[in-house]
Write a protein that holds these residues in place. Structure first.
Motif, short mmCIF file in Angstrom:
data_model
loop_
_atom_site.label_atom_id
_atom_site.label_comp_id
_atom_site.label_asym_id
_atom_site.label_seq_id
_atom_site.Cartn_x
_atom_site.Cartn_y
_atom_site.Cartn_z
N THR A 30 0.83 -1.20 0.00
CA THR A 30 0.00 0.00 0.00
C THR A 30 0.86 1.25 0.00
O THR A 30 1.87 1.32 0.70
CB THR A 30 -0.93 0.01 1.23
OG1 THR A 30 -1.70 -1.19 1.25
CG2 THR A 30 -1.86 1.21 1.21
N ASN A 33 -0.19 8.43 -0.20
CA ASN A 33 0.27 9.49 -1.09
C ASN A 33 0.18 10.89 -0.49
O ASN A 33 0.27 11.89 -1.20
CB ASN A 33 -0.49 9.44 -2.41
CG ASN A 33 -1.98 9.68 -2.24
OD1 ASN A 33 -2.44 10.12 -1.18
ND2 ASN A 33 -2.75 9.38 -3.28
N SER A 36 -4.32 9.93 0.97
CA SER A 36 -5.14 8.72 0.95
C SER A 36 -4.26 7.50 0.73
O SER A 36 -3.10 7.60 0.33
CB SER A 36 -6.20 8.79 -0.15
OG SER A 36 -5.59 8.92 -1.42
N VAL A 38 -3.40 4.07 -1.30
CA VAL A 38 -3.55 3.52 -2.65
C VAL A 38 -3.09 2.06 -2.63
O VAL A 38 -1.90 1.80 -2.42
CB VAL A 38 -2.72 4.31 -3.68
CG1 VAL A 38 -2.88 3.70 -5.06
CG2 VAL A 38 -3.10 5.78 -3.67
N ASN A 71 3.27 7.53 -9.72
CA ASN A 71 2.32 8.24 -8.88
C ASN A 71 1.58 9.34 -9.62
O ASN A 71 0.48 9.73 -9.24
CB ASN A 71 3.06 8.83 -7.66
CG ASN A 71 2.12 9.38 -6.62
OD1 ASN A 71 1.11 8.75 -6.28
ND2 ASN A 71 2.42 10.56 -6.10
N GLY A 74 -0.82 7.07 -12.06
CA GLY A 74 -1.57 6.01 -11.42
C GLY A 74 -1.43 4.67 -12.11
O GLY A 74 -2.17 3.72 -11.81
#
Length: 270
Positions: A30, A33, A36, A38, A71, A74
């Motif tokens: 995980t 960021n 939150s 991701v 990042n 995505g």
């Protein structure tokens, strides 16, 4: 404050300088960021050795492949495509990635993959560390020399050069963005801390037992300043001289340094 609470034990926690981090639990990898969580990979897939750069890009190994999470977009991509044993990826802020495969080191520049050690004379390379200029320091063995110990090697963007060649084992090297390198040297009764300043090797510890930490990347800053634990004292080296930061009235452990030279460590009552 608490950022994450979950049912599983957190492992392989890696931070960057922008308050983002990646971590592994029993079933998930995980990314946080900054705002939150991701999910990157989970379930029955094997994953290990995550690393994160200051842009929040993440790399990890599945045991046979290296994956890169961008990042900004995505998107996750397989950057190795080798179907063999790829481990221990490291990523810099330029998006370059280094990893180990069957004793060789491979460098991904964003487009192509280069075998750094194929023509170097190194038979087995391990524990690569990468700076933001694409320089790589690593442990290596040359079996034809008849000694089963590591030496320190440096890829300087052009070629692989050898920094050590003696009868002492060395390990946990790391490199700053200005090309300064630290590593531990193993004696029968102690560890010592060595430092390459770009032209020569000096010992920062003097005949004293230094506590070796596997997370040596947290012990050298981008400009080559170093912190370490020696005989229960926390030391700091600014590229010119060393000094003691701690008080001997406490049990001191786990020193780390920021890129601007701030040093932190744990201290408990003796």
């Amino acid at each position: 404050s608490t950022i994450y609470t979950g049912p599983d034990f957190v492992q392989d926690l890696e931070f960057n300088n922008e308050n983002k981090f990646v971590f592994r639990t029993a079933n998930n990898l995980t990314l946080y960021n900054g705002s939150s969580f991701v999910p990157l990979v989970g379930g029955a897939n094997f994953f290990a050795d995550p690393d994160i750069n200051n842009k929040g890009d993440v790399v990890w190994s599945t045991g046979s492949e290296i994956y890169l999470y961008n990042n900004s977009t995505g998107q996750t991509s397989n950057i190795s495509n080798s179907a063999t044993q790829d481990f221990y990826p490291r990523i810099n802020d330029a998006g370059q990635v280094i990893w180990q495969n069957n004793g060789d080191l491979y460098l991904y520049d964003g487009i192509t993959i280069q075998n750094l050690t194929a023509a170097s004379g190194v038979d087995y390379a391990d524990n690569p560390q990468l700076n933001d200029n694409g320089w790589v320091v690593f442990e290596g063995k040359i079996y034809s020399e008849g000694k089963d110990i590591h030496d320190i090697f440096l890829y300087n963007g052009i070629e692989v050069i050898r920094l050590t060649n003696d009868l002492l084992d060395v390990y946990y090297p790391n490199i700053s963005d200005n090309g300064r390198i630290m590593w531990y040297e193993v004696y029968s009764d102690r560890n010592e801390l060595c430092y390459y300043n770009g032209s020569q090797i000096i010992k920062l510890s003097l005949d004293a037992d230094v506590t070796a930490y596997w997370y040596s990347d947290d012990q050298i800053s981008d400009n080559g300043w170093v912190t370490w634990l020696e005989n229960n004292n926390i030391y700091f080296y600014d590229g010119i001289s060393s000094r003691i930061l701690s008080s001997g009235t406490f049990t001191n452990e786990i020193p780390i340094i920021s890129d601007d030279g701030h040093v932190a460590w744990t201290a408990t009552n003796s």
